[in-house]
Design an enzyme around this catalytic site. Structure first.
Site, mmCIF file in Angstrom:
data_model
loop_
_atom_site.group_PDB
_atom_site.id
_atom_site.type_symbol
_atom_site.label_atom_id
_atom_site.label_comp_id
_atom_site.label_asym_id
_atom_site.label_seq_id
_atom_site.Cartn_x
_atom_site.Cartn_y
_atom_site.Cartn_z
ATOM 1 N N TRP A 10 16.507 63.252 47.056
ATOM 2 C CA TRP A 10 16.598 62.144 48.026
ATOM 3 C C TRP A 10 16.116 62.542 49.418
ATOM 4 C CZ3 TRP A 10 21.826 59.094 47.123
ATOM 5 C CH2 TRP A 10 21.888 58.685 45.772
ATOM 6 N N LYS A 11 15.873 63.812 49.645
ATOM 7 C CA LYS A 11 15.442 64.319 50.964
ATOM 8 C C LYS A 11 16.394 63.809 52.052
ATOM 9 C CE LYS A 11 10.777 64.187 49.212
ATOM 10 N NZ LYS A 11 9.394 64.466 49.501
ATOM 11 N N HIS A 97 11.646 74.086 48.056
ATOM 12 C CA HIS A 97 10.828 72.875 48.179
ATOM 13 C C HIS A 97 9.749 73.104 49.239
ATOM 14 C CE1 HIS A 97 9.624 68.761 48.982
ATOM 15 N NE2 HIS A 97 10.124 68.468 47.799
ATOM 16 N N GLU A 99 8.649 71.351 51.533
ATOM 17 C CA GLU A 99 9.010 70.942 52.905
ATOM 18 C C GLU A 99 9.849 72.010 53.584
ATOM 19 O OE1 GLU A 99 10.603 67.144 51.781
ATOM 20 O OE2 GLU A 99 8.582 66.475 51.250
ATOM 21 N N GLU A 169 5.102 71.495 42.035
ATOM 22 C CA GLU A 169 4.881 70.368 42.926
ATOM 23 C C GLU A 169 3.683 70.670 43.829
ATOM 24 O OE1 GLU A 169 8.694 67.897 43.425
ATOM 25 O OE2 GLU A 169 8.711 69.432 44.962
ATOM 26 N N SER A 215 4.556 62.419 43.575
ATOM 27 C CA SER A 215 4.208 61.000 43.389
ATOM 28 C C SER A 215 4.367 60.534 41.936
ATOM 29 C CB SER A 215 2.800 60.729 43.915
ATOM 30 O OG SER A 215 2.731 61.012 45.303
ATOM 31 N N GLY A 236 10.717 62.312 44.151
ATOM 32 C CA GLY A 236 11.111 62.049 45.529
ATOM 33 C C GLY A 236 11.293 60.552 45.762
ATOM 34 N N GLY A 237 10.271 59.924 46.332
ATOM 35 C CA GLY A 237 10.349 58.519 46.737
ATOM 36 C C GLY A 237 10.913 57.588 45.674
HETATM 37 C C1 PEP Z 1 9.501 65.772 46.094
HETATM 38 O O1 PEP Z 1 9.769 65.697 47.268
HETATM 39 O O2 PEP Z 1 10.014 66.669 45.411
HETATM 40 C C2 PEP Z 1 8.562 64.798 45.519
HETATM 41 C C3 PEP Z 1 8.028 65.062 44.369
HETATM 42 O O3 PEP Z 1 8.314 63.674 46.263
HETATM 43 P P1 PEP Z 1 7.466 62.374 45.804
HETATM 44 O O4 PEP Z 1 7.902 62.027 44.402
HETATM 45 O O5 PEP Z 1 7.832 61.311 46.778
HETATM 46 O O6 PEP Z 1 6.031 62.753 45.859
#
Ligand code: PEP
Length: 253
Positions: A10-11, A97, A99, A169, A215, A236-237
């Site tokens: 969920w970040k 991660h 980020e 990722e 994504s 993520g999103g």
């Molecule tokens: C993530 O942050 O681990 C991720 C995969 O984000 P998203 O699915 O939004 O690309």
């Protein structure tokens, strides 16, 4: 055989009330429609973990954190340790991660210590690796992944590896709407499995779940999850909407 897993990261999204509402919604959908084909993990913010643990009591949905410190306690203002996470019912933790690597300068050396700290508490580690766009364009992605895996995980014992899940990722695919093609993802997943096999042997490599993240949406999940070495996703999103998250879970066959 290895597990299929779909985890939601969920970040830094959702306040406490919003988190509780989303957890309740996910819990309800999983209870009513669960396919039992995948282990489901949600990783809300630290703020929501204690209350999430209560809301998930009796549910098959597991609870993860997005980070932890490598020390058990001490003068580390603003940090939380693996033992603290465990004490509120967390069973999984995301480590490495992109980020955190990018914005918080987390190095492979720190991540190796975090992985050990989490494993020492019996937490399962969702260990993230992935190359940037320029690293892929220069053809350096296999080297980058190899360094991240070897420096982050090769100090572990074969027994420790039972608590490791790897998430590939590609940084260029995270939150950008650009997804790796299933061929690109499968190629890297197979490579990661070969690295694990060389170091820890074929049985452990075969039992290690390797998730794809970047994504993932309900409409591309079926293709990605159909590939031999892709054992689910780190989302993520799309994990912020209960229906989308569950539609991704259903893509596991
Ligand atoms: C993530 O942050 O681990 C991720 C995969 O984000 P998203 O699915 O939004 O690309």
């Amino acid at each position: 055989m290895r597990k299929n897993i779909v985890a939601g990261n969920w970040k830094m999204n959702k306040n406490l009330t919003e988190s509780q509402a989303l957890i309740t919604e996910i819990r309800g959908i999983v209870r009513d429609e669960n396919t039992n084909k995948a282990e489901i993990i949600i990783c809300p913010t630290y703020l929501a973990l204690a209350s999430a643990s209560k809301l998930l009591d009796g549910s098959t949905v597991k609870l993860g954190a997005q980070n932890c410190h490598f020390e058990d306690n001490g003068a580390f203002t603003g940090e939380l340790s693996a033992s603290m996470l465990k004490s509120v019912g967390v069973s999984h933790v995301i480590v490495g991660h992109s980020e955190r690597r990018q914005y918080f300068n987390e190095t492979n050396e720190m991540l190796a210590k975090k992985a050990s700290a989490a494993i020492n508490q019996g937490l399962t580690v969702l260990f993230c690796v992935g190359e940037t766009q320029s690293e892929r364009e220069s053809g350096d992605h296999f080297n980058v992944i190899k360094n991240q895996i070897s420096e982050g995980l090769f100090h572990l014992t074969p027994k420790d590896m039972e608590l490791i899940v790897i998430a590939y990722e590609p940084v260029w695919a995270i939150g950008t709407g650009l997804t790796a093609s299933s061929d690109q993802a499968e190629e890297v997943h197979a490579y990661i499995r070969s690295l694990i096999s060389e170091k820890f042997g074929e049985t452990i490599a075969d039992h290690t779940s390797i998730l794809y993240g970047g994504s993932v949406k309900p409409d591309n999940a079926v293709e990605l999850f159909s590939r031999t070495n892709i054992d689910g996703g780190l989302i993520g999103g799309a994990a912020l909407k209960a229906r989308d998250f569950f539609d991704i879970i259903k893509a596991i066959k």
